[in-house]
Scaffold this motif. Sequence first.
Motif, PDB file in Angstrom:
ATOM      1  N   LYS A 294       0.744  -1.057   0.189  1.00  0.00           N
ATOM      2  CA  LYS A 294      -0.061  -0.151   0.029  1.00  0.00           C
ATOM      3  C   LYS A 294       0.660   1.030  -0.219  1.00  0.00           C
ATOM      4  N   SER A 295       2.283   1.070   0.792  1.00  0.00           N
ATOM      5  CA  SER A 295       3.282   2.432   0.750  1.00  0.00           C
ATOM      6  C   SER A 295       2.877   2.888  -0.385  1.00  0.00           C
ATOM      7  N   THR A 296       3.481   1.803  -1.343  1.00  0.00           N
ATOM      8  CA  THR A 296       4.195   2.066  -3.175  1.00  0.00           C
ATOM      9  C   THR A 296       3.001   2.163  -4.228  1.00  0.00           C
ATOM     10  N   SER A 297       2.295   1.075  -3.797  1.00  0.00           N
ATOM     11  CA  SER A 297       0.903   1.462  -4.893  1.00  0.00           C
ATOM     12  C   SER A 297       1.526  -0.058  -5.827  1.00  0.00           C
ATOM     13  N   THR A 298       2.882  -0.910  -5.135  1.00  0.00           N
ATOM     14  CA  THR A 298       2.699  -2.124  -5.921  1.00  0.00           C
ATOM     15  C   THR A 298       2.371  -3.258  -5.823  1.00  0.00           C
ATOM     16  N   LEU A 299       1.663  -3.912  -7.261  1.00  0.00           N
ATOM     17  CA  LEU A 299       1.052  -4.915  -7.051  1.00  0.00           C
ATOM     18  C   LEU A 299       2.743  -6.147  -7.521  1.00  0.00           C
ATOM     19  N   PHE A 300       2.756  -7.155  -6.850  1.00  0.00           N
ATOM     20  CA  PHE A 300       3.719  -8.272  -7.227  1.00  0.00           C
ATOM     21  C   PHE A 300       3.066  -9.990  -6.781  1.00  0.00           C
ATOM     22  N   VAL A 301       3.500 -10.421  -8.651  1.00  0.00           N
ATOM     23  CA  VAL A 301       2.678 -11.443  -8.311  1.00  0.00           C
ATOM     24  C   VAL A 301       3.591 -12.995  -8.819  1.00  0.00           C
ATOM     25  N   ALA A 302       3.802 -13.731  -8.276  1.00  0.00           N
ATOM     26  CA  ALA A 302       4.869 -14.631  -8.717  1.00  0.00           C
ATOM     27  C   ALA A 302       3.967 -16.685  -8.658  1.00  0.00           C
ATOM     28  N   SER A 303       4.173 -17.037  -9.441  1.00  0.00           N
ATOM     29  CA  SER A 303       3.611 -18.935  -9.264  1.00  0.00           C
ATOM     30  C   SER A 303       4.939 -19.565  -9.811  1.00  0.00           C
ATOM     31  N   ASP A 304       5.220 -20.631  -9.162  1.00  0.00           N
ATOM     32  CA  ASP A 304       6.270 -21.708  -8.778  1.00  0.00           C
ATOM     33  C   ASP A 304       6.503 -21.794 -10.634  1.00  0.00           C
ATOM     34  N   GLN A 305       7.542 -22.569 -10.749  1.00  0.00           N
ATOM     35  CA  GLN A 305       8.413 -22.809 -11.811  1.00  0.00           C
ATOM     36  C   GLN A 305       7.300 -24.636 -11.935  1.00  0.00           C
ATOM     37  N   TYR A 306       6.674 -25.142 -11.290  1.00  0.00           N
ATOM     38  CA  TYR A 306       6.280 -26.345 -11.023  1.00  0.00           C
ATOM     39  C   TYR A 306       4.801 -26.463 -11.793  1.00  0.00           C
ATOM     40  N   GLY A 307       3.781 -25.134 -11.918  1.00  0.00           N
ATOM     41  CA  GLY A 307       2.536 -25.274 -11.604  1.00  0.00           C
ATOM     42  C   GLY A 307       1.738 -25.861 -11.018  1.00  0.00           C
ATOM     43  N   LYS A 308       2.507 -26.343  -9.660  1.00  0.00           N
ATOM     44  CA  LYS A 308       1.365 -27.040  -9.524  1.00  0.00           C
ATOM     45  C   LYS A 308      -0.192 -26.159  -8.957  1.00  0.00           C
ATOM     46  N   VAL A 309      -0.068 -25.003  -8.268  1.00  0.00           N
ATOM     47  CA  VAL A 309      -0.699 -24.072  -7.597  1.00  0.00           C
ATOM     48  C   VAL A 309      -1.069 -23.775  -8.467  1.00  0.00           C
ATOM     49  N   PRO A 310      -3.272 -24.057  -8.776  1.00  0.00           N
ATOM     50  CA  PRO A 310      -3.187 -23.207 -10.463  1.00  0.00           C
ATOM     51  C   PRO A 310      -3.505 -21.529  -9.708  1.00  0.00           C
ATOM     52  N   LEU A 311      -3.449 -20.696 -10.741  1.00  0.00           N
ATOM     53  CA  LEU A 311      -3.650 -18.899 -10.682  1.00  0.00           C
ATOM     54  C   LEU A 311      -3.850 -18.742 -12.090  1.00  0.00           C
ATOM     55  N   TYR A 312      -4.775 -17.575 -12.148  1.00  0.00           N
ATOM     56  CA  TYR A 312      -4.943 -17.663 -13.660  1.00  0.00           C
ATOM     57  C   TYR A 312      -5.630 -15.411 -13.702  1.00  0.00           C
ATOM     58  N   TRP A 313      -5.755 -15.021 -13.721  1.00  0.00           N
ATOM     59  CA  TRP A 313      -5.811 -13.304 -13.958  1.00  0.00           C
ATOM     60  C   TRP A 313      -6.478 -13.149 -15.177  1.00  0.00           C
ATOM     61  N   GLY A 314      -7.856 -11.556 -15.418  1.00  0.00           N
ATOM     62  CA  GLY A 314      -8.508 -12.090 -16.028  1.00  0.00           C
ATOM     63  C   GLY A 314      -8.957 -10.171 -15.824  1.00  0.00           C
ATOM     64  N   ILE A 315      -9.436  -9.913 -16.859  1.00  0.00           N
ATOM     65  CA  ILE A 315      -9.860  -8.595 -16.967  1.00  0.00           C
ATOM     66  C   ILE A 315     -11.623  -8.123 -16.757  1.00  0.00           C
ATOM     67  N   THR A 316     -12.085  -8.049 -15.583  1.00  0.00           N
ATOM     68  CA  THR A 316     -14.016  -6.859 -15.397  1.00  0.00           C
ATOM     69  C   THR A 316     -14.158  -6.138 -16.364  1.00  0.00           C
ATOM     70  N   GLY A 317     -15.150  -6.371 -16.475  1.00  0.00           N
ATOM     71  CA  GLY A 317     -16.387  -5.511 -17.119  1.00  0.00           C
ATOM     72  C   GLY A 317     -15.877  -4.047 -17.037  1.00  0.00           C
ATOM     73  N   ASP A 318     -15.663  -3.423 -15.666  1.00  0.00           N
ATOM     74  CA  ASP A 318     -15.360  -2.340 -16.044  1.00  0.00           C
ATOM     75  C   ASP A 318     -13.489  -1.638 -15.089  1.00  0.00           C
ATOM     76  N   GLY A 319     -12.386  -3.181 -15.955  1.00  0.00           N
ATOM     77  CA  GLY A 319     -10.988  -3.004 -16.292  1.00  0.00           C
ATOM     78  C   GLY A 319     -10.168  -3.083 -15.493  1.00  0.00           C
ATOM     79  N   TYR A 320     -10.737  -3.783 -13.941  1.00  0.00           N
ATOM     80  CA  TYR A 320     -10.233  -4.520 -13.030  1.00  0.00           C
ATOM     81  C   TYR A 320      -9.353  -5.708 -13.730  1.00  0.00           C
ATOM     82  N   VAL A 321      -8.256  -5.980 -13.148  1.00  0.00           N
ATOM     83  CA  VAL A 321      -7.166  -6.854 -13.540  1.00  0.00           C
ATOM     84  C   VAL A 321      -7.764  -7.669 -12.097  1.00  0.00           C
ATOM     85  N   ALA A 322      -7.826  -8.852 -12.101  1.00  0.00           N
ATOM     86  CA  ALA A 322      -8.210  -9.815 -10.999  1.00  0.00           C
ATOM     87  C   ALA A 322      -6.715 -11.015 -11.022  1.00  0.00           C
TER      88      ALA A 322
END
Length: 236
Positions: free
Chosen positions: A139-167
């Motif tokens: 919050k102090s720098t408004s920075t987002l940091f997202v990561a997924s491991d190299q094996y892909g055992k834990v699913p993670l998805y991303w997309g854009i909502t109808g009002d332009g938010y990244v989820a």
Amino acid sequence: MLGVFSSSIVSPPEELVAAGCRTPSPKTKASDLVNRFLHNNPSAVTVQIGDDVQLAFTHDRESILLPRSFAVKDEIFCLFEGVLVNLGSLLQQYGLAKSTNEVLLVLEAYKTLRDRAPYPPSHVVGHLDGNFTFIVYDKSTSTLFVASDQYGKVPLYWGITGDGYVAFADDAELLKGSCGKSLASFPQGCFFSTAVGELRCFENPKSKVTAIPAPEEEIWGATFKVEGPAVFAATK
């Protein structure tokens, strides 16, 4: 788990915008996405950070081998899912107590990245060994940091909502209802940082990550691939 961020925090990835334009499909607002998550998970915990960020998670239906956790410290928020097999050695490296769990370790690793620059994100994430994915918001720098491991055992998805938010979420069906075809699997072995401004492979940060349009029958509109020698590590 679920993380939703306005365009003032993260610009919607052009590849996902293009995927949604190629095949127009129904979308909903970010608020509807969060409400649907809470409706489906009555015991969920949700945190709203200003007008631009919402985080939520639940222990319902989680794998005992890949637990979900949440922590906040010094205005740094973290959602973590999975386990680190080298947690013990990392605790020694960062000088942390043996009782420290994965989500707190990631918070400390991020603080090291932020406060002891020029540590590159790839260096810090590359030391994490295990099956995991995480979402960090500073919050102090408004920075987002997202990561997924190299094996892909834990699913993670991303997309854009109808009002332009990244989820971001570990449930593709949840995002599909709000993001339509502006949806993709987050590539394994990669991280996304608003401080860096793009998606990168942490095993080989110089390798370019590109988006390939997905076949019409796929649930998502694009597939991200790492070019060059890191492809095997990022897709095995």
